[in-house]
Write an enzyme that holds these catalytic residues in place. Structure first.
Site, PDB file in Angstrom:
ATOM      1  CB  SER A   1      -5.694   7.946   3.681  1.00 32.46           C
ATOM      2  OG  SER A   1      -6.498   6.913   4.206  1.00 32.46           O
TER       3      SER A   1
ATOM      4  CE  LYS B   1       7.747   1.114   4.648  1.00 32.25           C
ATOM      5  NZ  LYS B   1       7.817   0.064   5.695  1.00 32.25           N
TER       6      LYS B   1
ATOM      7  N   GLY C   1       0.756   3.932  -2.787  1.00 32.17           N
ATOM      8  CA  GLY C   1       0.558   4.698  -4.013  1.00 32.17           C
ATOM      9  C   GLY C   1       1.803   5.021  -4.804  1.00 32.17           C
TER      10      GLY C   1
END
EC number: 3.5.2.6
Length: 321
Positions: A83, A233, A235
Protein backbone atom coordinates in the site's frame (compact mmCIF):
# COMPACT_ATOMS: atom_id res chain seq x y z
CA UNK A 1 82.24 33.25 1.44
CA UNK A 2 82.08 29.45 1.13
CA UNK A 3 81.44 29.13 4.89
CA UNK A 4 78.48 31.57 4.69
CA UNK A 5 76.98 29.61 1.80
CA UNK A 6 77.24 26.33 3.71
CA UNK A 7 75.72 28.01 6.75
CA UNK A 8 72.77 29.26 4.66
CA UNK A 9 72.22 25.78 3.25
CA UNK A 10 72.20 24.27 6.74
CA UNK A 11 69.74 26.90 8.00
CA UNK A 12 67.50 26.37 4.95
CA UNK A 13 67.59 22.60 5.42
CA UNK A 14 66.63 22.92 9.06
CA UNK A 15 63.78 25.26 8.12
CA UNK A 16 62.48 22.81 5.51
CA UNK A 17 62.61 19.94 7.99
CA UNK A 18 60.69 22.03 10.54
CA UNK A 19 58.05 22.91 7.95
CA UNK A 20 57.73 19.25 6.96
CA UNK A 21 57.31 18.20 10.59
CA UNK A 22 54.68 20.90 11.15
CA UNK A 23 52.69 19.94 8.05
CA UNK A 24 52.90 16.24 8.92
CA UNK A 25 51.73 16.97 12.47
CA UNK A 26 48.73 18.98 11.27
CA UNK A 27 47.81 16.31 8.73
CA UNK A 28 48.10 13.57 11.35
CA UNK A 29 45.87 15.48 13.77
CA UNK A 30 43.31 16.07 11.02
CA UNK A 31 43.35 12.41 10.02
CA UNK A 32 43.01 11.33 13.64
CA UNK A 33 40.11 13.71 14.15
CA UNK A 34 38.35 12.46 11.00
CA UNK A 35 38.89 8.88 12.13
CA UNK A 36 37.43 9.64 15.55
CA UNK A 37 34.48 11.50 13.98
CA UNK A 38 33.52 9.70 10.76
CA UNK A 39 30.93 11.31 8.46
CA UNK A 40 27.30 10.99 9.53
CA UNK A 41 26.45 8.96 6.44
CA UNK A 42 29.08 6.36 7.39
CA UNK A 43 27.79 6.11 10.95
CA UNK A 44 24.20 5.76 9.74
CA UNK A 45 25.16 3.11 7.19
CA UNK A 46 27.12 1.07 9.73
CA UNK A 47 24.43 1.31 12.41
CA UNK A 48 21.60 0.36 10.05
CA UNK A 49 23.64 -2.45 8.50
CA UNK A 50 24.14 -4.04 11.93
CA UNK A 51 20.37 -4.17 12.49
CA UNK A 52 19.65 -5.41 8.98
CA UNK A 53 22.24 -8.20 9.19
CA UNK A 54 20.34 -9.87 12.04
CA UNK A 55 17.00 -9.90 10.22
CA UNK A 56 15.43 -13.25 9.20
CA UNK A 57 14.49 -11.77 5.86
CA UNK A 58 15.71 -8.91 3.69
CA UNK A 59 15.54 -5.26 4.70
CA UNK A 60 16.27 -2.32 2.43
CA UNK A 61 16.71 1.16 3.85
CA UNK A 62 17.20 4.64 2.43
CA UNK A 63 17.69 7.88 4.36
CA UNK A 64 17.82 11.40 2.93
CA UNK A 65 18.88 14.03 5.48
CA UNK A 66 18.08 17.71 4.92
CA UNK A 67 17.40 17.01 1.24
CA UNK A 68 21.12 16.31 0.79
CA UNK A 69 22.96 13.51 2.60
CA UNK A 70 21.87 10.08 1.38
CA UNK A 71 22.30 6.65 2.95
CA UNK A 72 21.45 3.36 1.24
CA UNK A 73 21.48 -0.16 2.65
CA UNK A 74 20.49 -3.11 0.42
CA UNK A 75 19.24 -0.70 -2.22
CA UNK A 76 20.24 -2.93 -5.15
CA UNK A 77 17.23 -5.14 -4.47
CA UNK A 78 13.63 -4.15 -5.14
CA UNK A 79 10.81 -4.72 -2.68
CA UNK A 80 7.03 -5.20 -2.96
CA UNK A 81 5.47 -1.81 -2.23
CA UNK A 82 2.05 -3.03 -1.12
CA UNK A 83 0.00 0.00 0.00
CA UNK A 84 2.95 2.39 -0.13
CA UNK A 85 1.92 2.79 -3.77
CA UNK A 86 -1.14 4.72 -2.61
CA UNK A 87 1.13 7.76 -2.30
CA UNK A 88 2.07 7.29 -5.96
CA UNK A 89 -1.61 6.88 -6.79
CA UNK A 90 -2.58 10.09 -4.98
CA UNK A 91 0.07 12.13 -6.80
CA UNK A 92 -0.90 10.75 -10.20
CA UNK A 93 -4.60 11.30 -9.62
CA UNK A 94 -4.10 14.86 -8.39
CA UNK A 95 -1.88 15.64 -11.37
CA UNK A 96 -4.55 14.29 -13.75
CA UNK A 97 -7.24 16.33 -12.02
CA UNK A 98 -5.00 19.42 -12.33
CA UNK A 99 -4.70 18.90 -16.07
CA UNK A 100 -8.44 18.39 -16.48
CA UNK A 101 -9.51 21.15 -14.10
CA UNK A 102 -11.43 18.74 -11.87
CA UNK A 103 -11.91 19.46 -8.17
CA UNK A 104 -11.08 16.95 -5.45
CA UNK A 105 -14.45 17.89 -3.97
CA UNK A 106 -16.26 16.24 -6.87
CA UNK A 107 -18.93 13.92 -5.48
CA UNK A 108 -18.84 10.22 -6.33
CA UNK A 109 -21.78 7.85 -5.83
CA UNK A 110 -20.58 4.32 -5.13
CA UNK A 111 -22.80 1.24 -5.30
CA UNK A 112 -22.02 -0.88 -2.29
CA UNK A 113 -22.46 -4.12 -4.21
CA UNK A 114 -19.48 -3.17 -6.42
CA UNK A 115 -17.14 -3.11 -3.43
CA UNK A 116 -15.24 -6.07 -1.99
CA UNK A 117 -16.58 -6.93 1.48
CA UNK A 118 -13.56 -9.16 2.21
CA UNK A 119 -10.76 -6.65 1.66
CA UNK A 120 -9.42 -4.10 4.16
CA UNK A 121 -11.90 -1.22 3.92
CA UNK A 122 -12.72 1.08 6.85
CA UNK A 123 -14.87 3.07 4.40
CA UNK A 124 -17.20 0.10 4.00
CA UNK A 125 -17.63 -0.13 7.77
CA UNK A 126 -18.31 3.60 8.12
CA UNK A 127 -21.21 3.60 5.64
CA UNK A 128 -24.02 1.07 5.76
CA UNK A 129 -26.30 2.24 2.93
CA UNK A 130 -26.58 0.66 -0.55
CA UNK A 131 -25.07 3.80 -2.10
CA UNK A 132 -22.08 5.58 -0.59
CA UNK A 133 -21.64 9.24 -1.55
CA UNK A 134 -18.14 10.61 -1.03
CA UNK A 135 -15.90 13.23 -2.58
CA UNK A 136 -12.66 12.25 -4.29
CA UNK A 137 -10.92 14.05 -1.43
CA UNK A 138 -12.66 11.66 0.99
CA UNK A 139 -11.53 8.65 -1.05
CA UNK A 140 -7.94 9.86 -1.01
CA UNK A 141 -8.14 10.45 2.71
CA UNK A 142 -9.32 6.88 3.23
CA UNK A 143 -6.44 5.49 1.15
CA UNK A 144 -3.71 7.65 2.71
CA UNK A 145 -4.72 7.58 6.37
CA UNK A 146 -6.31 4.13 6.64
CA UNK A 147 -5.00 2.40 3.51
CA UNK A 148 -8.51 1.56 2.29
CA UNK A 149 -8.32 -0.97 -0.55
CA UNK A 150 -11.82 -0.44 -1.93
CA UNK A 151 -11.20 3.30 -2.27
CA UNK A 152 -7.91 2.63 -4.05
CA UNK A 153 -9.43 0.06 -6.41
CA UNK A 154 -12.28 2.42 -7.26
CA UNK A 155 -9.96 5.30 -8.14
CA UNK A 156 -7.74 3.05 -10.26
CA UNK A 157 -10.77 1.66 -12.07
CA UNK A 158 -12.78 4.85 -12.66
CA UNK A 159 -10.33 7.77 -12.49
CA UNK A 160 -6.61 7.26 -13.12
CA UNK A 161 -5.52 3.72 -13.96
CA UNK A 162 -2.39 1.81 -13.02
CA UNK A 163 -0.58 2.48 -16.32
CA UNK A 164 -1.22 6.23 -16.07
CA UNK A 165 0.01 6.22 -12.48
CA UNK A 166 3.16 4.32 -13.40
CA UNK A 167 3.89 6.70 -16.30
CA UNK A 168 3.46 9.85 -14.22
CA UNK A 169 5.65 8.64 -11.36
CA UNK A 170 8.36 7.84 -13.92
CA UNK A 171 8.59 11.60 -14.53
CA UNK A 172 9.42 12.14 -10.85
CA UNK A 173 11.84 9.34 -9.93
CA UNK A 174 14.10 7.03 -11.98
CA UNK A 175 12.23 4.52 -14.12
CA UNK A 176 14.47 1.71 -12.90
CA UNK A 177 13.64 2.35 -9.25
CA UNK A 178 9.98 1.26 -9.29
CA UNK A 179 7.09 -0.33 -11.14
CA UNK A 180 3.33 -0.22 -10.62
CA UNK A 181 1.54 -2.94 -12.57
CA UNK A 182 -1.43 -4.12 -10.50
CA UNK A 183 -4.24 -2.88 -8.26
CA UNK A 184 -4.98 -4.06 -4.73
CA UNK A 185 -7.79 -6.17 -6.19
CA UNK A 186 -5.44 -7.93 -8.60
CA UNK A 187 -2.83 -8.55 -5.90
CA UNK A 188 -5.52 -9.97 -3.63
CA UNK A 189 -6.51 -12.48 -6.33
CA UNK A 190 -2.88 -13.48 -6.98
CA UNK A 191 -0.46 -12.70 -4.17
CA UNK A 192 2.58 -13.19 -6.40
CA UNK A 193 1.58 -10.09 -8.35
CA UNK A 194 2.60 -8.02 -5.32
CA UNK A 195 6.22 -8.57 -6.35
CA UNK A 196 5.51 -6.79 -9.65
CA UNK A 197 4.54 -3.62 -7.78
CA UNK A 198 8.05 -2.92 -6.59
CA UNK A 199 10.40 -0.15 -5.54
CA UNK A 200 13.95 0.34 -4.41
CA UNK A 201 14.20 1.94 -0.96
CA UNK A 202 15.84 5.01 -2.49
CA UNK A 203 13.14 5.31 -5.15
CA UNK A 204 10.44 5.48 -2.49
CA UNK A 205 12.51 7.85 -0.35
CA UNK A 206 13.14 10.14 -3.32
CA UNK A 207 9.43 10.38 -4.11
CA UNK A 208 8.48 11.15 -0.50
CA UNK A 209 11.32 13.63 -0.20
CA UNK A 210 10.33 15.45 -3.39
CA UNK A 211 6.71 15.52 -2.24
CA UNK A 212 7.73 17.44 0.89
CA UNK A 213 10.51 19.64 -0.50
CA UNK A 214 9.48 20.53 -4.06
CA UNK A 215 6.42 21.62 -5.99
CA UNK A 216 5.27 18.63 -8.03
CA UNK A 217 1.59 19.37 -8.62
CA UNK A 218 -0.95 22.08 -7.77
CA UNK A 219 -0.05 23.64 -4.40
CA UNK A 220 -3.43 23.04 -2.79
CA UNK A 221 -3.58 19.40 -3.82
CA UNK A 222 0.02 18.74 -2.82
CA UNK A 223 -0.56 20.36 0.57
CA UNK A 224 -3.62 18.16 0.99
CA UNK A 225 -1.57 15.00 0.36
CA UNK A 226 1.18 16.12 2.75
CA UNK A 227 -1.20 17.06 5.54
CA UNK A 228 -3.20 13.86 5.08
CA UNK A 229 -0.06 11.72 5.39
CA UNK A 230 0.55 13.40 8.76
CA UNK A 231 -2.75 11.87 9.87
CA UNK A 232 -1.83 8.31 8.85
CA UNK A 233 -3.34 5.87 11.35
CA UNK A 234 -1.74 2.63 10.17
CA UNK A 235 1.57 1.14 11.25
CA UNK A 236 2.17 3.28 14.33
CA UNK A 237 4.39 0.45 15.58
CA UNK A 238 6.90 0.99 12.76
CA UNK A 239 8.79 4.22 11.95
CA UNK A 240 6.51 6.28 14.18
CA UNK A 241 6.89 4.03 17.25
CA UNK A 242 10.03 5.60 18.80
CA UNK A 243 8.95 9.12 17.83
CA UNK A 244 5.45 9.32 19.28
CA UNK A 245 6.60 10.57 22.69
CA UNK A 246 9.22 12.98 21.30
CA UNK A 247 8.28 16.63 21.69
CA UNK A 248 8.27 18.73 18.54
CA UNK A 249 8.64 15.81 16.10
CA UNK A 250 6.30 15.85 13.09
CA UNK A 251 5.94 12.68 11.05
CA UNK A 252 4.10 12.02 7.79
CA UNK A 253 4.21 8.46 6.53
CA UNK A 254 2.62 5.66 4.51
CA UNK A 255 2.77 1.98 5.31
CA UNK A 256 2.46 -1.15 3.22
CA UNK A 257 1.68 -4.62 4.55
CA UNK A 258 2.07 -7.88 2.65
CA UNK A 259 0.58 -11.32 2.66
CA UNK A 260 1.75 -14.35 4.63
CA UNK A 261 2.33 -17.37 2.40
CA UNK A 262 1.71 -21.06 3.11
CA UNK A 263 5.18 -21.34 4.65
CA UNK A 264 4.52 -18.56 7.12
CA UNK A 265 6.76 -16.08 5.30
CA UNK A 266 5.66 -12.43 5.36
CA UNK A 267 6.00 -11.00 1.84
CA UNK A 268 6.36 -7.36 2.84
CA UNK A 269 6.23 -4.98 5.80
CA UNK A 270 7.03 -1.39 4.86
CA UNK A 271 6.98 2.22 5.96
CA UNK A 272 8.11 5.43 4.27
CA UNK A 273 8.18 8.67 6.24
CA UNK A 274 9.13 12.33 6.10
CA UNK A 275 10.13 13.54 9.54
CA UNK A 276 10.78 17.04 10.88
CA UNK A 277 12.72 17.45 14.12
CA UNK A 278 12.53 20.50 16.39
CA UNK A 279 16.20 21.31 15.62
CA UNK A 280 15.51 22.13 11.94
CA UNK A 281 16.73 18.74 10.74
CA UNK A 282 14.35 16.98 8.37
CA UNK A 283 14.80 13.57 6.85
CA UNK A 284 13.11 10.95 4.75
CA UNK A 285 13.30 7.35 5.94
CA UNK A 286 12.20 4.39 3.84
CA UNK A 287 12.29 0.88 5.31
CA UNK A 288 11.19 -2.13 3.26
CA UNK A 289 11.09 -5.65 4.69
CA UNK A 290 10.51 -8.61 2.37
CA UNK A 291 10.30 -12.39 2.73
CA UNK A 292 10.39 -12.10 6.51
CA UNK A 293 10.42 -15.36 8.47
CA UNK A 294 8.45 -14.13 11.43
CA UNK A 295 5.23 -12.34 12.32
CA UNK A 296 4.16 -8.76 11.64
CA UNK A 297 4.93 -7.60 15.17
CA UNK A 298 8.50 -8.86 14.88
CA UNK A 299 8.93 -7.19 11.49
CA UNK A 300 7.62 -3.94 12.95
CA UNK A 301 10.25 -4.13 15.69
CA UNK A 302 13.03 -4.13 13.09
CA UNK A 303 11.52 -1.09 11.37
CA UNK A 304 11.07 0.72 14.69
CA UNK A 305 14.64 -0.12 15.76
CA UNK A 306 16.04 1.39 12.56
CA UNK A 307 13.87 4.47 13.06
CA UNK A 308 15.06 4.87 16.66
CA UNK A 309 18.72 4.63 15.67
CA UNK A 310 18.38 7.16 12.85
CA UNK A 311 16.53 9.58 15.12
CA UNK A 312 19.10 9.22 17.91
CA UNK A 313 22.08 9.78 15.60
CA UNK A 314 20.50 12.83 13.99
CA UNK A 315 19.71 14.34 17.38
CA UNK A 316 23.31 13.74 18.52
CA UNK A 317 24.58 15.40 15.37
CA UNK A 318 22.40 18.40 16.08
CA UNK A 319 23.72 18.72 19.64
CA UNK A 320 27.35 18.53 18.48
CA UNK A 321 26.85 21.12 15.76
Amino acid sequence: MEKNRKKQIVVLSIALVCIFILVFSLFHKSATKDSANPPLTNVLTDSISQIVSACPGEIGVAVIVNNRDTVKVNNKSVYPMMSVFKVHQALALCNDFDNKGISLDTLVNINRDKLDPKTWSPMLKDYSGPVISLTVRDLLRYTLTQSDNNASNLMFKDMVNVAQTDSFIATLIPRSSFQIAYTEEEMSADHNKAYSNYTSPLGAAMLMNRLFTEGLIDDEKQSFIKNTLKECKTGVDRIAAPLLDKEGVVIAHKTGSGYVNENGVLAAHNDVAYICLPNNISYTLAVFVKDFKGNKSQASQYVAHISAVVYSLLMQTSVKS
